[in-house]
Write a protein that holds these residues in place. Structure first.
Motif, PDB file in Angstrom:
ATOM      1  N   MET A   1       0.838  -1.194   0.000  1.00 39.21           N
ATOM      2  CA  MET A   1       0.000   0.000   0.000  1.00 39.21           C
ATOM      3  C   MET A   1       0.869   1.238   0.000  1.00 39.21           C
ATOM      4  O   MET A   1       1.837   1.330   0.741  1.00 39.21           O
ATOM      5  CB  MET A   1      -0.931   0.009   1.228  1.00 39.21           C
ATOM      6  N   GLU A  10      -4.023   0.655  -3.050  1.00 34.65           N
ATOM      7  CA  GLU A  10      -3.927  -0.779  -2.758  1.00 34.65           C
ATOM      8  C   GLU A  10      -4.501  -1.561  -3.940  1.00 34.65           C
ATOM      9  O   GLU A  10      -5.641  -1.328  -4.344  1.00 34.65           O
ATOM     10  CB  GLU A  10      -4.704  -1.084  -1.474  1.00 34.65           C
ATOM     11  N   PRO A  11      -3.710  -2.494  -4.522  1.00 34.68           N
ATOM     12  CA  PRO A  11      -2.312  -2.832  -4.262  1.00 34.68           C
ATOM     13  C   PRO A  11      -1.389  -1.990  -5.134  1.00 34.68           C
ATOM     14  O   PRO A  11      -1.842  -1.271  -6.018  1.00 34.68           O
ATOM     15  CB  PRO A  11      -2.253  -4.306  -4.658  1.00 34.68           C
ATOM     16  N   GLU A  13       0.921  -3.469  -7.001  1.00 35.34           N
ATOM     17  CA  GLU A  13       1.207  -4.314  -8.157  1.00 35.34           C
ATOM     18  C   GLU A  13      -0.115  -4.779  -8.754  1.00 35.34           C
ATOM     19  O   GLU A  13      -0.987  -5.274  -8.036  1.00 35.34           O
ATOM     20  CB  GLU A  13       2.053  -5.527  -7.770  1.00 35.34           C
TER      21      GLU A  13
END
Length: 240
Positions: A1, A10-11, A13
């Motif tokens: 985060m 969030e997230p 990735e």
């Protein structure tokens, strides 16, 4: 985060369960922990490959906003399942009451003196979830394992064979029973016919007896023959 001053992301990735020729989506959640209205904009290094909805918007104070990133269906898998695509999320504080229609490209221009926060997001390909393999399990320790689909198939085949055999035996028994009833009916009919013939001969014998008393020895000889025939018929009936 990401714990930036304006928006938490969030997230960090974007994980896509990669599958060929299939459109795949991934979600982002933007959280505004401040008391200000915050505008955001999402950019990518490969805009033809991804669709972002919404790609711009305003997150109200102390609230959240969900962003969905959709990757278009791919015809080929990248080497070693590595992806070099990246996303950039920009956020800036705006006037209270601002909405998505108020957002302009100038708001995110640092050279114009605007304080713009930026967060870079990576794209990661992951293997799609695999269906669970059939494993024999017991409900408790020491209990027999559950039958697999193949076991059930063999069991069903055995039950079907047993049922077919039982049905065939039942048909054979019915056939034999029918033949027995037919034979009994035939013998009964023959017996009744023989009894009728015997009764007829007895009547004729009585008639001959009465005539013999009037006619003499010639008739007596015929009576003897008839008595012999009656004996033969009665013997035949007893054998039946």
């Amino acid at each position: 985060m990401s714990t930036a001053d304006l928006l938490s992301i969030e997230p960090l990735e974007l994980k896509f369960p990669f599958e060929l020729r299939k459109q795949i989506s991934c979600a982002l959640q933007l959280s505004n922990k401040t008391d200000n209205y915050v505008a955001f904009k999402v950019k990518t290094t490969n805009p033809k490959k991804y669709c972002v909805r919404p790609n711009t918007g305003v997150v109200l104070p102390r609230s959240t906003c969900d962003v969905v990133v959709t990757m278009q269906a791919q015809k080929e898998a990248p080497p070693d399942m590595q992806c070099r695509d990246k996303f950039l999320l920009q956020s800036v504080k705006v006037n209270d009451g601002a909405s998505a229609k108020d957002i302009t490209a100038e708001m995110f221009n640092k050279e114009a003196g605007h304080v713009v926060e930026e967060c870079k997001l990576k794209v990661v390909y992951v293997s799609p979830p695999q269906p669970p393999s059939p494993v024999r399990e017991g409900s408790e320790e020491g209990s027999p394992p559950r039958a697999s689909a193949s076991d059930n198939g063999h069991a069903n085949a055995a039950e079907f064979a047993a049922a077919a055999k039982q049905f065939s035996e039942g048909l054979e028994a019915q056939d034999k029973s029918f033949e027995a009833r037919a034979l009994i009916t035939k013998l009964t009919a023959e017996k009744n016919s023989a009894i009728q013939q015997n009764n007829k001969l007895r009547q004729e014998l009585e008639l001959l007896k009465r005539q013999s008393s009037k006619s003499g020895s010639g008739v007596s000889f015929m009576v003897v023959i008839l008595i012999g025939l009656i004996g033969i018929i009665m013997g035949y009936i007893m054998k039946k």
